[in-house]
Design a protein around this motif. Structure first.
Motif, short mmCIF file in Angstrom:
data_model
loop_
_atom_site.label_atom_id
_atom_site.label_comp_id
_atom_site.label_asym_id
_atom_site.label_seq_id
_atom_site.Cartn_x
_atom_site.Cartn_y
_atom_site.Cartn_z
N PHE A 1 13.10 -30.43 -15.70
CA PHE A 1 13.66 -30.94 -14.46
C PHE A 1 12.53 -31.38 -13.54
N ARG B 1 11.58 -34.69 -10.22
CA ARG B 1 11.80 -36.04 -9.69
C ARG B 1 11.20 -37.06 -10.66
N LEU C 1 25.22 -33.80 -16.61
CA LEU C 1 24.34 -34.59 -15.76
C LEU C 1 24.19 -36.05 -16.17
N VAL D 1 22.45 -35.19 -10.67
CA VAL D 1 21.88 -34.50 -9.51
C VAL D 1 20.41 -34.90 -9.42
N ARG D 2 19.83 -34.68 -8.23
CA ARG D 2 18.40 -34.95 -8.08
C ARG D 2 17.60 -34.09 -9.06
N MET D 3 16.59 -34.69 -9.61
CA MET D 3 15.65 -34.04 -10.54
C MET D 3 16.28 -33.76 -11.91
N GLY D 4 17.43 -34.35 -12.20
CA GLY D 4 18.10 -34.08 -13.46
C GLY D 4 18.03 -35.20 -14.49
N LEU E 1 28.58 -27.01 -14.37
CA LEU E 1 27.96 -25.75 -13.98
C LEU E 1 28.95 -24.62 -14.15
N TYR F 1 21.86 -21.18 -10.46
CA TYR F 1 21.55 -22.60 -10.51
C TYR F 1 22.32 -23.47 -9.52
N ALA G 1 22.18 -24.10 -6.41
CA ALA G 1 21.44 -24.90 -5.44
C ALA G 1 21.00 -26.24 -6.03
N TRP G 2 20.91 -26.31 -7.35
CA TRP G 2 20.53 -27.55 -8.02
C TRP G 2 21.71 -28.51 -8.14
N PHE G 3 22.92 -28.01 -7.91
CA PHE G 3 24.14 -28.79 -8.13
C PHE G 3 24.98 -28.86 -6.85
#
Length: 199
Positions: free
Chosen positions: A68, A70, A114, A119-122, A156, A164, A166-168
Motif C-alpha cells: 500500500f 501513494r 479495491l 481508496v487512497r494508497m490502494g 472490508l 483497517y 481507517a484505510w477505508f
C-alpha cells in the motif's frame, strides 16, 4: 467434500472455515500455521502440499499480500510484489493443483474490493485484484475435467474494521457470515468464471 483452505488463519480464511468446516473435511494450510505448512511463493512447496494431502474436491485460497502507498511513492518493485504475492501465488495453486482436484471440483481464489471501489494508497491492491479477476473469467473456460474456477471479492470485513477501517473511509463493513457464504456458493454451487462480490 475434502477441501484445502490456504490462508485459514486470516480474517477471510476464518470466515470461509467457519462456514464450511461443519459439513466438509477442511484441511487448513498456511505459511506458519494450519494442518499443513506451505510457502505459496515456492512451486516446490505447493507441489509438496498437494502430494501430502492427496486428491481433494476443492481448493480455496484466502492468502495474498500487496504493498500500500501513494502512487507517487510506489515503484515497479512494489507493484510487482503484489502481482507476485497475491496474483501469481494463487494462479500457481490452480496450475499445480489441476491433477489433484477431482473431476468436477473447484478452485476459489480471493481478490478484494479495491479494484471496483478504490481508496487512497490502494492502487497496488487494485491492480492485483483486477488481474485475479481477469484470470478467473478467462481461465475458467479453459480448464480440463469440468473443473470450476471462481474468486470471492470481499469488502472490508466487520472483524477487520477496528484494525483497517481507517484505510477505508466511508466503507460499510461486510459481515463475516456473508463472506463465508460466498465461499460456500463457489464451492458447493455450480458457478464458474465468476468474481463473487461481497459489498
Amino acid at each position: 467434500m475434502k477441501i484445502i483452505l490456504v490462508g485459514a488463519s486470516g480474517d477471510v480464511g476464518r470466515a470461509a472455515y467457519a462456514e464450511l468446516a461443519s459439513r466438509h473435511d477442511v484441511v487448513s494450510a498456511g505459511r506458519s500455521s494450519g494442518d499443513i505448512q506451505v510457502d505459496l511463493t515456492s512451486g516446490d512447496s505447493i507441489e509438496a502440499m498437494y502430494r501430502q494431502i492427496g486428491p481433494v474436491d476443492a481448493v480455496i485460497s484466502a492468502a495474498g499480500e500487496v504493498e500500500f502507498g501513494r502512487v507517487s511513492d510506489m515503484t515497479t518493485d512494489k507493484f510487482r510484489f503484489g502481482l507476485e504475492n497475491k496474483v501469481l501465488t494463487q494462479i500457481n495453486l490452480v496450475l499445480f493443483g489441476l491433477e489433484t482436484v477431482r473431476e468436477g471440483g473447484s478452485f476459489t481464489l480471493t481478490s478484494g474490493i479495491l479494484d471496483r471501489d478504490p481508496v487512497r494508497m490502494g492502487t497496488g491492491a487494485a491492480i492485483a485484484n483486477g488481474a485475479l479477476g481477469g484470470f478467473v473469467t478467462s481461465a475458467a473456460i479453459d480448464l480440463p475435467r469440468n473443473l470450476r474456477l471462481n474468486a470471492v471479492s470481499p469488502g472490508l470485513l466487520d472483524v477487520s474494521a477496528d484494525q483497517y477501517g481507517a484505510w477505508f473511509p466511508g466503507h460499510d463493513p461486510v459481515s463475516s457470515k456473508r463472506v463465508g457464504l460466498a465461499y460456500a456458493k463457489c464451492v458447493e454451487g455450480g458457478i464458474t468464471g465468476k468474481v463473487v462480490a461481497v459489498d
